[in-house]
Design an enzyme around this catalytic site. Structure first.
Site, PDB file in Angstrom:
ATOM      1  CG  ASP A  69      -2.311  -0.319   0.932  1.00  0.00           C
ATOM      2  OD1 ASP A  69      -2.621  -0.436  -0.272  1.00  0.00           O
ATOM      3  OD2 ASP A  69      -3.112  -0.454   1.867  1.00  0.00           O
ATOM      4  CG  HIS A 105      25.303   5.559 -13.119  1.00  0.00           C
ATOM      5  ND1 HIS A 105      24.829   5.280 -14.371  1.00  0.00           N
ATOM      6  CD2 HIS A 105      25.674   6.850 -13.145  1.00  0.00           C
ATOM      7  CE1 HIS A 105      24.925   6.368 -15.133  1.00  0.00           C
ATOM      8  NE2 HIS A 105      25.435   7.334 -14.408  1.00  0.00           N
ATOM      9  CG  ASP A 126      27.345  12.652  -9.109  1.00  0.00           C
ATOM     10  OD1 ASP A 126      26.590  13.620  -8.879  1.00  0.00           O
ATOM     11  OD2 ASP A 126      27.548  12.204 -10.254  1.00  0.00           O
ATOM     12  CG  ASP A 129      24.606  16.537 -11.547  1.00  0.00           C
ATOM     13  OD1 ASP A 129      25.135  15.848 -10.662  1.00  0.00           O
ATOM     14  OD2 ASP A 129      24.535  16.188 -12.741  1.00  0.00           O
ATOM     15  CG  HIS A 180      31.736  10.151 -17.583  1.00  0.00           C
ATOM     16  ND1 HIS A 180      31.857  11.527 -17.502  1.00  0.00           N
ATOM     17  CD2 HIS A 180      32.408   9.644 -16.522  1.00  0.00           C
ATOM     18  CE1 HIS A 180      32.564  11.829 -16.421  1.00  0.00           C
ATOM     19  NE2 HIS A 180      32.930  10.710 -15.816  1.00  0.00           N
ATOM     20  CG  HIS A 217      24.173  16.185 -17.826  1.00  0.00           C
ATOM     21  ND1 HIS A 217      23.315  16.826 -16.971  1.00  0.00           N
ATOM     22  CD2 HIS A 217      25.057  15.533 -17.034  1.00  0.00           C
ATOM     23  CE1 HIS A 217      23.658  16.552 -15.724  1.00  0.00           C
ATOM     24  NE2 HIS A 217      24.723  15.778 -15.729  1.00  0.00           N
ATOM     25  CG  HIS A 241      21.142  13.160 -17.137  1.00  0.00           C
ATOM     26  ND1 HIS A 241      21.584  11.914 -17.450  1.00  0.00           N
ATOM     27  CD2 HIS A 241      22.049  13.653 -16.241  1.00  0.00           C
ATOM     28  CE1 HIS A 241      22.691  11.644 -16.771  1.00  0.00           C
ATOM     29  NE2 HIS A 241      22.978  12.685 -16.023  1.00  0.00           N
ATOM     30  CD  GLU A 283      28.709  15.078 -15.128  1.00  0.00           C
ATOM     31  OE1 GLU A 283      28.863  14.077 -14.428  1.00  0.00           O
ATOM     32  OE2 GLU A 283      27.596  15.522 -15.443  1.00  0.00           O
ATOM     33  CE1 TYR A 301      35.022   8.361 -12.325  1.00  0.00           C
ATOM     34  CE2 TYR A 301      35.390   8.753 -14.666  1.00  0.00           C
ATOM     35  CZ  TYR A 301      34.778   9.090 -13.480  1.00  0.00           C
ATOM     36  OH  TYR A 301      33.914  10.160 -13.445  1.00  0.00           O
ATOM     37  NE  ARG A 323      30.938  12.061 -11.685  1.00  0.00           N
ATOM     38  CZ  ARG A 323      30.841  10.798 -11.329  1.00  0.00           C
ATOM     39  NH1 ARG A 323      31.673   9.888 -11.832  1.00  0.00           N
ATOM     40  NH2 ARG A 323      29.922  10.408 -10.465  1.00  0.00           N
ATOM     41  CD  GLU A 369      27.991  16.582 -12.024  1.00  0.00           C
ATOM     42  OE1 GLU A 369      27.983  15.684 -11.143  1.00  0.00           O
ATOM     43  OE2 GLU A 369      27.213  16.589 -12.991  1.00  0.00           O
TER      44      GLU A 369
HETATM   45  N1  GLY Z   1      24.539  12.804 -11.154  1.00  0.00           N
HETATM   46  C1  GLY Z   1      24.359  12.382 -12.481  1.00  0.00           C
HETATM   47  C2  GLY Z   1      25.306  12.997 -13.375  1.00  0.00           C
HETATM   48  O1  GLY Z   1      26.279  13.572 -12.932  1.00  0.00           O
HETATM   49  O2  GLY Z   1      25.118  13.029 -14.553  1.00  0.00           O
HETATM   50 MN    MN Z   2      25.944  15.409 -14.027  1.00  0.00          MN
HETATM   51 MN    MN Z   3      26.404  14.287 -10.960  1.00  0.00          MN
END
Ligand code: GLY
Ligand code: MN
Ligand code: MN
Length: 440
Positions: free
Chosen positions: A38, A242, A259, A270, A349, A353, A360, A384, A388, A406, A408
């Site tokens: 529920d 991720h 992140d 972000d 990556h 974005h 995103h 960002e 790695y 990273r 960002e």
């Molecule tokens: N936190 C997701 C990205 O950095 O794209």
């Molecule tokens: Mn991002």
């Molecule tokens: Mn991010």
């Protein structure tokens, strides 16, 4: 700070203008999603629906109809009726009167009447704008309504053209107004405070989820929720892009990559920061971190009006690859490595974005000729870059393996150059170490 009804109305005006005469746009909010039994997930309105309406209740559909001159349009809101018993169980509803009085709808109807009322609205329109393919149940509904309108009009006065509403809305959402940037600045400030707290609170042997809780504390104290699932990855977990399990202990001598960020009034932030669990970077961590930071600072500087969307990525890749070569982590020719993309084993990556109501965010990255779009004032992006070094990468000396970094930030393209929304959280090696030393 909140957007006002005048802001939402101005967006509807602009949409109606682009629809042209004799058209109808139909847009639904998100469905409610059950978690189990529920219990449902906390409701979050669909971004584009909220963008046009400011209406945050579930079970709602907005309809915009332009007349034959395209000078006027009617805005209808289908929503839940007020219901004393349901409100005692599930909370307040604006109802039909509220939709008109508080949300500026010209017409309001009970959501249960949608199937009935929409037929008359579709009849005699030439074009229907809706979010084709976004929700299978809504596609099916629209087919059924069109058939009914066809039957009712005996094939006369029914729409002949079906248009992708997202094409207009997404492009509108790419450009942020001064007020939207103000909201994103608030989201960024809260998120920066959360990262600062994480740097102050981290200790060796703390669990990753306990550090995540420190971020959530700041989000929650400000009435915010995370804008995406937080990543708190200690040591080699930082190499999993991720990683959201966040269930391992943080080790002395490792870095931790966070992140995480919140949304404020449905506008996202972000942020990623990477810092040493014990407050001091090791020589290898320091060397690799400085390469990523140099790449990030140069890439931010490339977010300039008129520059290609891709330029920050190209700038970042060049510095990252040169850094890998300088540190002996890659061998070969800079140009050849960039050309062949063999750097992708350590940087797999993109460099950013679009950012807005969705982390995103919506919006085309390329133009109709397939070329990367250029930055224009009011576009907001993340920058960002990262590196790695896989824990099992035997091509590099052991001391480098399992380091993931990273950094960002969130950037607005402005006439005066890049505006960094997330500058309230430190990122230089000296500043991070100084902040962490103070909180020992
Ligand atoms: N936190 C997701 C990205 O950095 O794209
Ligand atoms: Mn991002
Ligand atoms: Mn991010």
């Amino acid at each position: 700070m909140k957007l006002s009804q005048a802001d939402f109305q101005e967006r509807r005006d602009r949409l109606a203008e682009q629809m042209g005469p004799n058209s109808i746009a139909i847009i639904a909010t998100s469905p409610e999603v059950m978690r189990n039994g529920d219990a449902d997930y906390k409701f979050r309105p669909d971004s584009s629906f909220f963008y046009l309406t400011g209406f945050a209740e579930p079970e709602a559909v907005a309809v915009i109809e332009t007349d034959e001159t395209s000078q006027n349009y009617t805005y209808s809101l289908f929503c839940r009726e007020r219901n004393r018993e349901m409100e005692i169980w599930n909370g307040y509803r604006a109802g039909i009167d509220g939709a008109i009085d508080d949300y500026d709808a010209d017409e309001a109807y009970a959501i249960d009447l949608l199937d009935e009322e929409i037929i008359a609205k579709i009849l005699n329109k030439e074009k229907v704008f809706y979010r084709i393919g976004q929700r299978a149940d809504f596609d099916a509904k629209l087919s059924a309504w069109t058939k009914k309108a066809n039957d009712a009009g005996r094939g006369f006065g029914v729409p002949t053209t079906f248009m992708q509403l997202d094409q207009i809305l997404n492009e509108m959402r790419v450009f942020k107004s001064a007020k939207e940037i103000e909201l994103m600045q608030i989201a960024s400030n809260i998120s920066a405070e959360a990262h600062t707290r994480a740097m102050q609170k981290v200790r060796p042997e703390m669990m990753e989820y306990a550090l995540e809780a420190e971020l959530n504390y700041i989000f929650g104290q400000n009435g915010c929720v995370p804008s995406y699932n937080s990543i708190v990855g200690g040591g080699e977990n930082a190499c999993i892009l991720h990683y959201v399990e966040n269930n391992k202990p943080l080790k002395d001598g490792d870095l931790v990559l966070i992140d995480a960020a919140c949304e404020y009034e449905y506008y996202a932030s972000d942020i990623t920061r990477t810092f040493p669990v014990n407050g001091k970077f090791s020589p290898e961590q320091k060397a690799l971190y400085q390469v990523v930071l140099d790449a990030q600072i140069a890439a931010i500087d490339a977010v300039q009006i008129g520059h290609s969307y891709k330029e920050p990525h190209n700038v970042a890749v060049r510095i990252l690859v040169q850094g890998l070569l300088d540190l002996g982590l890659m061998q070969g020719d800079l140009e050849q490595i960039i050309e062949s993309e063999s750097y992708r084993k350590s940087y797999m990556h993109g460099t950013g974005h679009l950012l807005g109501m969705d982390v995103h965010d919506v919006g085309a990255y390329k133009d109709e000729n397939g070329q990367w779009r250029a930055y224009e004032a009011g576009m907001v992006v993340t920058v960002e870059p990262g590196l790695y070094i896989a824990p099992d990468d035997e091509s590099v000396d052991e001391k480098w393996r399992g380091i993931g970094i990273r950094i960002e930030d969130d950037i607005v393209a402005t006439e005066n150059g890049p505006l960094i929304l997330t500058k309230n959280v430190v990122k230089s090696i000296e500043d991070i170490e100084a902040l962490m030393a103070q909180s020992k």
